[in-house]
Design an enzyme around this catalytic site. Structure first.
Site, PDB file in Angstrom:
ATOM      1  N   GLU A  22     -51.093 -35.155   7.091  1.00 55.67           N
ATOM      2  CA  GLU A  22     -51.815 -35.253   5.337  1.00 55.67           C
ATOM      3  C   GLU A  22     -53.460 -35.887   5.689  1.00 55.67           C
ATOM      4  O   GLU A  22     -53.300 -36.771   5.968  1.00 55.67           O
ATOM      5  CB  GLU A  22     -51.054 -36.032   4.408  1.00 55.67           C
ATOM      6  CG  GLU A  22     -49.786 -35.413   4.252  1.00 55.67           C
ATOM      7  CD  GLU A  22     -48.914 -35.871   3.323  1.00 55.67           C
ATOM      8  OE1 GLU A  22     -47.800 -35.374   2.891  1.00 55.67           O
ATOM      9  OE2 GLU A  22     -49.317 -36.927   2.684  1.00 55.67           O
ATOM     10  N   GLU A  51     -66.352 -35.145   2.627  1.00 54.70           N
ATOM     11  CA  GLU A  51     -65.502 -36.058   1.753  1.00 54.70           C
ATOM     12  C   GLU A  51     -66.022 -37.566   1.817  1.00 54.70           C
ATOM     13  O   GLU A  51     -66.160 -38.109   2.832  1.00 54.70           O
ATOM     14  CB  GLU A  51     -64.146 -36.151   2.567  1.00 54.70           C
ATOM     15  CG  GLU A  51     -63.093 -37.226   1.819  1.00 54.70           C
ATOM     16  CD  GLU A  51     -61.764 -37.393   2.411  1.00 54.70           C
ATOM     17  OE1 GLU A  51     -61.783 -37.675   3.735  1.00 54.70           O
ATOM     18  OE2 GLU A  51     -60.714 -37.401   1.632  1.00 54.70           O
ATOM     19  N   SER A  71     -57.486 -39.579   7.997  1.00 56.89           N
ATOM     20  CA  SER A  71     -58.630 -38.605   7.822  1.00 56.89           C
ATOM     21  C   SER A  71     -58.556 -37.490   8.804  1.00 56.89           C
ATOM     22  O   SER A  71     -57.526 -37.469   9.705  1.00 56.89           O
ATOM     23  CB  SER A  71     -59.997 -39.539   8.466  1.00 56.89           C
ATOM     24  OG  SER A  71     -59.672 -39.845  10.003  1.00 56.89           O
ATOM     25  N   CYS A  80     -57.109 -39.413  -1.735  1.00 55.38           N
ATOM     26  CA  CYS A  80     -57.010 -38.150  -0.921  1.00 55.38           C
ATOM     27  C   CYS A  80     -57.157 -36.926  -1.772  1.00 55.38           C
ATOM     28  O   CYS A  80     -57.929 -36.056  -1.679  1.00 55.38           O
ATOM     29  CB  CYS A  80     -56.126 -37.993   0.015  1.00 55.38           C
ATOM     30  SG  CYS A  80     -54.351 -37.935  -0.771  1.00 55.38           S
ATOM     31  N   GLY A  83     -56.468 -37.113  12.466  1.00 56.16           N
ATOM     32  CA  GLY A  83     -55.386 -35.876  12.503  1.00 56.16           C
ATOM     33  C   GLY A  83     -55.455 -35.097  13.448  1.00 56.16           C
ATOM     34  O   GLY A  83     -54.578 -34.797  14.244  1.00 56.16           O
TER      35      GLY A  83
END
Ligand code: NAP
Ligand code: MG
Length: 485
Positions: free
Chosen positions: A252, A387, A231, A286, A235
């Site tokens: 990522e 998201e 997430s 993702c 990150g």
């Protein structure tokens, strides 16, 4: 009830208990009565021991010839190839995705590993004519040292491979932390390395909670690189912690991936592809498409096609060959996704298809949420911004193409984007204007095993993974000047 097996951390070539001596149950998301095993709840001390082991092994591994490393890695890949079926079945049991989706991970893993293995012999540097007489100037690629690989649960086998394999090929050693939800995929990877004869300490695995062990990994000064997938919030934290030691990061992260549909003659085909891109793996990819932006003139017709496609999925246990969508990962994810669907209703959107959690029979032993198509969505609604990481697709309407592209870019994320159009000029405009690491034209968001993978804005930082770019993350330069006269 049969005895539940206890699994261990893999440190310095041995299976060892966590210093806490505490374990947790790993349950099958399609049947919460099915306990796969007990897994370590490790602490900082376990992380520190693993990193010290990596540091010692680095001296051996980094000095081995590329060809010697390759022999071991080759053996690992051959074992991976032989064990695909077994790995896929366990992956479905642990993560919930369908067996077909699960088999895709080791299968793709073999392709990607084979590609990257070859990079070991292509770790080219830089040579330039010197500006002094009798001097040879060479920049060599050298490994970073100890690399941390931190992986999410949605691709619990492939993502770790994408991190560990290039790290090893380039001569680094690895501390690997699998996701809390999917430690067994990590165990299977370690077993294959053990069988392949990887020297002790070259890869160490520590299982447990990221909230407990994460900072111990990212703040350890011996860790010279962190490759993370997960997430954006986690990150961000890793990036901050790593920055204190100037540790290199490859992050990522999340996405709110848009697809623009504008002047397209094959609307039925676009709808089919977008339904797949949105709902596969219960939307827990993702690169899932989670927003469609359609021009008003085609909106009604397109929404009808999309609604029809949304009803075509079969939900159940991923081991059942008829099933096309497995359960969502856990109770927390289930509540979050249902909360988003509720927010859409509260904010005045239309739940066009789905929207409910299934109940009765096997559905009471996990969480299955119907593929959910939400229309009449505006940019300010939560479902258009966040998201959701579930089987939810929202449709927004735009007055014209420029507005549609601006809407697509109106997000903090920039991972993947797609466009469906017959117009070449729209394609070029989209490719130029879209703020996204990956762009797909006239299809969903399927990627190749040999191409770079990554995002921009809050979806990613550091060199793209997979393909050729990965070696720029897993190596650094050492510039050598030799005076020979
Ligand atoms: P997550 O909560 O961010 O977890 C990812 C990994 O980080 C897990 O191993 C987690 O451990 C660990 N972690 C948690 N806190 C940490 C900390 N403070 N320091 C270091 N590590 C820590 O993500 P997730 O829920 O597993 O996965 C879903 C997310 O991943 C979504 O946002 C999705 O978009 C993203 N994702 C991105 C890509 C991409 O390539 N861009 C690919 C797949 C998924 P625990 O499991 O123990 O908490
Ligand atoms: Mg589980």
């Amino acid at each position: 009830m049969a005895d539940v097996k206890k699994y261990m951390n893999f440190i310095d070539g041995k299976w060892v208990a966590p210093t806490t001596n505490e374990y947790y149950d790993n349950i099958n998301p399609a049947n919460r009565d099915d306990v796969i095993g007990k897994y370590p709840l490790s602490a900082k001390q376990d992380v520190d021991t693993a990193i010290e082991s990596c540091q010692r092994a680095f001296k051996v591994w980094s000095r081995m010839l590329v060809g010697e490393r390759e022999k071991i890695i080759n053996k690992f890949v051959a074992l991976l190839d032989e064990n695909k079926q077994k790995i896929g079945e366990m992956l479905t049991r642990e993560q919930g995705k369908t067996l077909k989706e699960a088999l895709g991970e080791p299968t793709r893993g073999v392709v990607e590993c084979r590609y990257f293995m070859g990079e070991g012999t292509r770790l080219e540097g830089i040579t330039m004519p010197s500006d002094r007489p009798g001097v040879m100037s060479v920049a060599q690629r050298v490994p970073l040292g100890v690399v941390a690989a931190i992986a999410p649960w949605n691709f619990p086998f492939l993502t770790p491979l994408r991190k560990i394999m290039p790290a090893l090929v380039c001569g680094n050693t690895v501390i690997f932390k699998p996701a809390f939800e999917t430690p067994h995929c990590g165990v299977m990877i370690m077993e294959l390395f053990e069988q392949a004869g990887l020297p002790a300490g070259v890869v160490n695995m520590v299982i447990g909670k990221g909230s407990v062990m994460g900072d111990a990994i990212s703040s350890n000064p011996l860790v010279r690189g962190i490759t993370f997938t997960g997430s954006t919030a986690v990150g961000q934290r890793i990036n901050e912690t790593a920055a204190k030691n100037f540790t290199k990061v490859q992050l990522e992260m999340g996405g709110k991936n848009p697809s623009v549909v504008a002047n397209y003659s094959k609307l039925a085909s676009a709808a089919k592809q977008l339904a797949g891109a949105a709902y596969a793996l219960a939307g827990q990819r993702c690169t899932s498409i989670s927003r469609v932006i359609v021009l008003e003139d085609q909106a009604e017709e397109f929404e009808n096609y999309l609604a029809e496609e949304t009803t075509k999925f079969v939900m159940g246990d991923g081991m059942d060959p008829k099933v096309t969508i497995g359960p969502v990962m856990n109770q927390k994810a289930c509540e979050d996704i249902m909360g988003y669907i509720q927010s859409a209703k509260d904010e005045g959107a239309t739940i066009r298809v789905g929207g409910k959690q299934l109940t009765g029979g096997i559905y009471d032993k996990g969480c299955w949420i119907e593929p959910t198509l939400i229309t009449n969505v505006t940019q300010k609604m939560k479902v258009a911004i966040d998201e959701i990481f579930g089987p939810v697709l929202v449709v927004l309407r735009a007055k014209n193409f420029e507005e549609a592209v601006a809407m697509a870019n109106d997000t903090k994320y920039g991972l993947a984007a797609s466009i469906f159009t017959d117009d070449l000029d729209k394609i070029y405009y989209f490719v130029q204007e879209i703020e996204s690491g990956m762009v797909h034209i006239n299809h969903g968001t399927v990627t190749d095993g040999t191409m770079p993978f990554g995002g921009v804005k809050q979806s990613g930082i550091g060199q793209f993974s997979k393909g050729k770019t990965n070696k720029d993350f897993f190596t650094q330069y050492k510039v050598v000047y030799t005076k020979y006269v």
